[in-house]
Design an enzyme around this catalytic site. Sequence first.
Site, PDB file in Angstrom:
ATOM      1  N   LYS A  49       0.841  -1.206   0.000  1.00  0.00           N
ATOM      2  CA  LYS A  49       0.000   0.000   0.000  1.00  0.00           C
ATOM      3  C   LYS A  49       0.871   1.249   0.000  1.00  0.00           C
ATOM      4  CE  LYS A  49      -3.913  -2.270   2.262  1.00  0.00           C
ATOM      5  NZ  LYS A  49      -4.613  -2.617   3.503  1.00  0.00           N
ATOM      6  N   GLN A  93      -4.531  -1.540   9.751  1.00  0.00           N
ATOM      7  CA  GLN A  93      -4.540  -2.847   9.086  1.00  0.00           C
ATOM      8  C   GLN A  93      -5.184  -3.889  10.000  1.00  0.00           C
ATOM      9  OE1 GLN A  93      -3.740  -3.334   5.925  1.00  0.00           O
ATOM     10  NE2 GLN A  93      -4.041  -5.533   5.946  1.00  0.00           N
ATOM     11  N   ASP A 116     -10.928   3.402   5.013  1.00  0.00           N
ATOM     12  CA  ASP A 116     -11.519   2.087   4.778  1.00  0.00           C
ATOM     13  C   ASP A 116     -13.035   2.106   4.926  1.00  0.00           C
ATOM     14  OD1 ASP A 116      -9.796   0.004   4.080  1.00  0.00           O
ATOM     15  OD2 ASP A 116      -8.965  -0.116   6.099  1.00  0.00           O
TER      16      ASP A 116
HETATM   17  N1  GUN Z   1      -7.043  -6.610   6.029  1.00  0.00           N
HETATM   18  C1  GUN Z   1      -7.381  -7.280   4.896  1.00  0.00           C
HETATM   19  N2  GUN Z   1      -8.005  -6.465   4.036  1.00  0.00           N
HETATM   20  C2  GUN Z   1      -8.056  -5.248   4.619  1.00  0.00           C
HETATM   21  C3  GUN Z   1      -8.590  -3.980   4.218  1.00  0.00           C
HETATM   22  O1  GUN Z   1      -9.162  -3.785   3.133  1.00  0.00           O
HETATM   23  N3  GUN Z   1      -8.433  -2.974   5.118  1.00  0.00           N
HETATM   24  C4  GUN Z   1      -7.836  -3.154   6.319  1.00  0.00           C
HETATM   25  N4  GUN Z   1      -7.742  -2.118   7.131  1.00  0.00           N
HETATM   26  N5  GUN Z   1      -7.343  -4.308   6.718  1.00  0.00           N
HETATM   27  C5  GUN Z   1      -7.453  -5.342   5.866  1.00  0.00           C
END
Ligand code: GUN
Length: 280
Positions: A49, A93, A116
């Site tokens: 990311k 995350q 998110d």
């Molecule tokens: N863990 C797996 N996919 C995601 C996501 O899209 N966002 C976040 N914050 N954690 C994740």
Amino acid sequence: MAIILDGKKLRDKILNELTIKINTYSNKPSLAVILVGDNPASKLYVNNKKKIAEKIGINSQIFEYESNTNEKEIIKKIKELNADKNITAILVQLPLPKHISREKILSAIDPQKDVDGLSPINFGKLFSGLKPYAYPCTPKGILLLLDEYNIEIEGRKVVIIGRSNLVGKPLAQMMLDRNATVTVCHRHTKNLTEITKTADILISATGEYIVKGEMLKHGCVVVDVGIFKDSTGKTRGDIDFENASKIASYITPVPGGVGPMTIASLMINTVELYLNNKNA
Ligand code: GUN
């Protein structure tokens, strides 16, 4: 043979468009990522990311914490980031270590920086028909991919396997908002095949290898959100790609389908939050 829903190609197109847009901004969007613990998959995702964000002109910082860090310390950091004018987007995350309450952590994020769309305010907005500041990235990415291939959603029967807050639940609501007829299945669902056989669009998000070709209706659209390594070390998804691709009209590969679209959506959300944030 089914047409491949190429998430990588669409991701690259989206990232190119974003790069051009971001270049015209005087300040840059900035994404703060919090990672707690040493889950190798999470580390990989978070680094990816950051790498992609920086490539397209978004500032990105990762804040790493040991797995035994206490909740209060993470919340303190989130509050600092909420107050920091130079930070326009925050991502925690998931999953978090067991001793940390996901709800408390997500609730601490300023909804206007919640990239998110998982904080209770944004989730609540989504489920009450209001526009959240950001839509959850994976469901958003799936819809962008289906739209790119002009796959009709309105009036169609959508079956989702998996009811997580990250994917299944928000996706069900977003499909309802697009006038689909939605069924959500999960590990307690009886006669799964009877239900999946009715799907015009089948989306599986379980992280288990459960969807076989014979569970599908001819000509359906198949979206695989799962990604994991099987016992032989092969990267695979929830769906038996080889057989499903002989029955479906469209199918996502793993890797290269939904995963890249989650990243693309994250970058779109980061830019949108920045533009809302009067710093632009
Ligand atoms: N863990 C797996 N996919 C995601 C996501 O899209 N966002 C976040 N914050 N954690 C994740």
